[in-house]
Scaffold this motif. Structure first.
Motif, PDB file in Angstrom:
ATOM      1  N   TYR A  25       0.836  -1.186   0.000  1.00  0.00           N
ATOM      2  CA  TYR A  25       0.000   0.000   0.000  1.00  0.00           C
ATOM      3  C   TYR A  25       0.873   1.238   0.000  1.00  0.00           C
ATOM      4  CZ  TYR A  25       1.171  -0.354   4.926  1.00  0.00           C
ATOM      5  OH  TYR A  25       1.866  -0.468   6.101  1.00  0.00           O
ATOM      6  N   ASP A  26       0.281   2.331  -0.323  1.00  0.00           N
ATOM      7  CA  ASP A  26       1.033   3.586  -0.405  1.00  0.00           C
ATOM      8  C   ASP A  26       0.322   4.636   0.446  1.00  0.00           C
ATOM      9  OD1 ASP A  26       1.677   6.117  -2.921  1.00  0.00           O
ATOM     10  OD2 ASP A  26       2.843   5.549  -1.152  1.00  0.00           O
ATOM     11  N   THR A  27       1.028   5.179   1.409  1.00  0.00           N
ATOM     12  CA  THR A  27       0.487   6.241   2.237  1.00  0.00           C
ATOM     13  C   THR A  27       1.626   7.009   2.868  1.00  0.00           C
ATOM     14  OG1 THR A  27      -1.010   6.776   4.055  1.00  0.00           O
ATOM     15  CG2 THR A  27       0.320   4.791   4.309  1.00  0.00           C
ATOM     16  N   SER A  28       1.351   8.267   3.200  1.00  0.00           N
ATOM     17  CA  SER A  28       2.322   9.079   3.926  1.00  0.00           C
ATOM     18  C   SER A  28       1.906   9.239   5.385  1.00  0.00           C
ATOM     19  CB  SER A  28       2.451  10.454   3.270  1.00  0.00           C
ATOM     20  OG  SER A  28       1.191  11.105   3.236  1.00  0.00           O
ATOM     21  N   GLU A  29       0.788   8.614   5.719  1.00  0.00           N
ATOM     22  CA  GLU A  29       0.283   8.723   7.079  1.00  0.00           C
ATOM     23  C   GLU A  29       0.951   7.709   7.999  1.00  0.00           C
ATOM     24  OE1 GLU A  29      -1.765  11.118   7.975  1.00  0.00           O
ATOM     25  OE2 GLU A  29      -1.811  11.848   5.919  1.00  0.00           O
ATOM     26  N   ASN A  30       0.834   7.981   9.292  1.00  0.00           N
ATOM     27  CA  ASN A  30       1.464   7.102  10.260  1.00  0.00           C
ATOM     28  C   ASN A  30       0.450   6.232  11.001  1.00  0.00           C
ATOM     29  OD1 ASN A  30       3.952   6.295  11.585  1.00  0.00           O
ATOM     30  ND2 ASN A  30       3.158   7.302  13.419  1.00  0.00           N
ATOM     31  N   ASN A  31      -0.775   6.705  11.068  1.00  0.00           N
ATOM     32  CA  ASN A  31      -1.803   5.983  11.794  1.00  0.00           C
ATOM     33  C   ASN A  31      -2.883   5.515  10.832  1.00  0.00           C
ATOM     34  OD1 ASN A  31      -3.302   4.917  13.908  1.00  0.00           O
ATOM     35  ND2 ASN A  31      -4.484   6.796  14.111  1.00  0.00           N
ATOM     36  N   LYS A  70       5.780  -2.287   8.315  1.00  0.00           N
ATOM     37  CA  LYS A  70       5.348  -0.905   8.156  1.00  0.00           C
ATOM     38  C   LYS A  70       6.286  -0.102   7.265  1.00  0.00           C
ATOM     39  CE  LYS A  70       3.451   2.942  10.806  1.00  0.00           C
ATOM     40  NZ  LYS A  70       3.135   3.453  12.169  1.00  0.00           N
ATOM     41  N   ALA A  71       7.564  -0.246   7.475  1.00  0.00           N
ATOM     42  CA  ALA A  71       8.526   0.531   6.695  1.00  0.00           C
ATOM     43  C   ALA A  71       8.440   0.180   5.208  1.00  0.00           C
ATOM     44  CB  ALA A  71       9.941   0.295   7.211  1.00  0.00           C
ATOM     45  N   ALA A  72       8.211  -1.072   4.918  1.00  0.00           N
ATOM     46  CA  ALA A  72       8.099  -1.527   3.535  1.00  0.00           C
ATOM     47  C   ALA A  72       6.690  -1.357   2.990  1.00  0.00           C
ATOM     48  CB  ALA A  72       8.516  -2.986   3.429  1.00  0.00           C
ATOM     49  N   LYS A  73       5.749  -0.969   3.843  1.00  0.00           N
ATOM     50  CA  LYS A  73       4.334  -0.807   3.466  1.00  0.00           C
ATOM     51  C   LYS A  73       3.814  -2.087   2.836  1.00  0.00           C
ATOM     52  CE  LYS A  73       4.902   4.153   3.000  1.00  0.00           C
ATOM     53  NZ  LYS A  73       4.890   5.347   2.122  1.00  0.00           N
ATOM     54  N   SER A  74       4.013  -3.163   3.578  1.00  0.00           N
ATOM     55  CA  SER A  74       3.622  -4.487   3.121  1.00  0.00           C
ATOM     56  C   SER A  74       2.743  -5.150   4.171  1.00  0.00           C
ATOM     57  CB  SER A  74       4.873  -5.328   2.874  1.00  0.00           C
ATOM     58  OG  SER A  74       4.537  -6.665   2.607  1.00  0.00           O
TER      59      SER A  74
END
Lengths: 117, 112
Positions: A25-31, A70-74
């Motif tokens: 997924y792709d996001t710039s959010e943290n929560n 989380k870091a890899a957005k996986s």
């Protein structure tokens, strides 16, 4: 817009074996929240498992578990001891409650899983 | 289980005719959604509601309108149906952030 990618349109697994479905997924959010939904031939959408982004521990529900990076957005889904009833379309979904007032979900295009007897 | 029902379950209609799909919930939840499901696209948001008479557009809202005059009912209207609107339509509610969406059983709409 947020994007969710499921790169495996179709997969198959032998009964009793383990299979992993991928989701990025792709996001710039943290929560945010992540979900896996199952859609059997009956068409009903069934929640399989969910993960809160602020939790480091991977969620598990019986034979279903996730690998959340989380870091890899996986956000991959592992199904252990596959059963014939696991045959279904599986959708990965992303939700960020801060993006808007509606708690909108963004879905991937799905992975069709077939469990072979 | 949150009670959520969609009607009709199946519908065939002709191009150019108006069509209304109904979603009914029994739990007074604030958030309600309409999605369409198409092969290769997953589920895409059409419109959503965050209260009575409070609605907003989703990703694929062109050609659709919605209304929510009561908490329990969320209507989706195709003003003039086109063949590109042939799809499976799902209504959903959000019970809590933790539980995610609960979906209705879907409506298969065919526009001929």
């Amino acid at each position: 817009a947020q994007t969710v990618t499921q790169s495996q349109p179709e997969m198959s697994v032998q009964e009793a074996e383990t299979v992993t479905l991928s989701c990025t997924y792709d996001t710039s959010e943290n929560n945010y929240y992540l979900f896996w939904y199952k859609q059997p031939p009956s068409r009903q959408m069934i929640l399989v498992i969910r993960q809160e982004a602020y939790k480091q521990q991977n969620a598990t529900e019986n034979r279903f578990s996730v690998n959340f990076q989380k870091a890899a957005k996986s956000f991959s889904l592992k199904i252990s001891d596959s059963q014939l009833g696991d045959t279904a379309m599986y959708f990965c979904a992303f939700m960020n409650p801060l993006l808007n007032t509606g708690n909108q979900f963004y879905f991937g295009t799905g992975t069709s899983l077939t469990v072979i007897p | 289980d949150a009670g959520i029902t969609q009607s009709p379950r199946h519908k065939v209609t002709e191009t150019g005719t108006p069509v209304t799909l109904r979603c009914h919930q029994t739990e007074n939840h604030r958030y309600m959604y309409w999605y369409r499901q198409d092969p290769g696209h997953g589920l895409r948001l059409i419109h959503y509601s965050y209260g009575v008479k409070d609605t907003d557009k989703g990703e694929v809202s062109d050609g659709y309108s919605v209304s929510r005059s009561k908490t329990e009912d969320f209507l989706l209207t195709l003003e003039s149906a086109t063949s590109s609107q042939t799809s499976v339509y799902f209504c959903a509610i959000s019970v809590t952030l933790e539980t995610g969406h609960t979906f209705g059983s879907g409506t298969r709409l065919t526009v001929v």
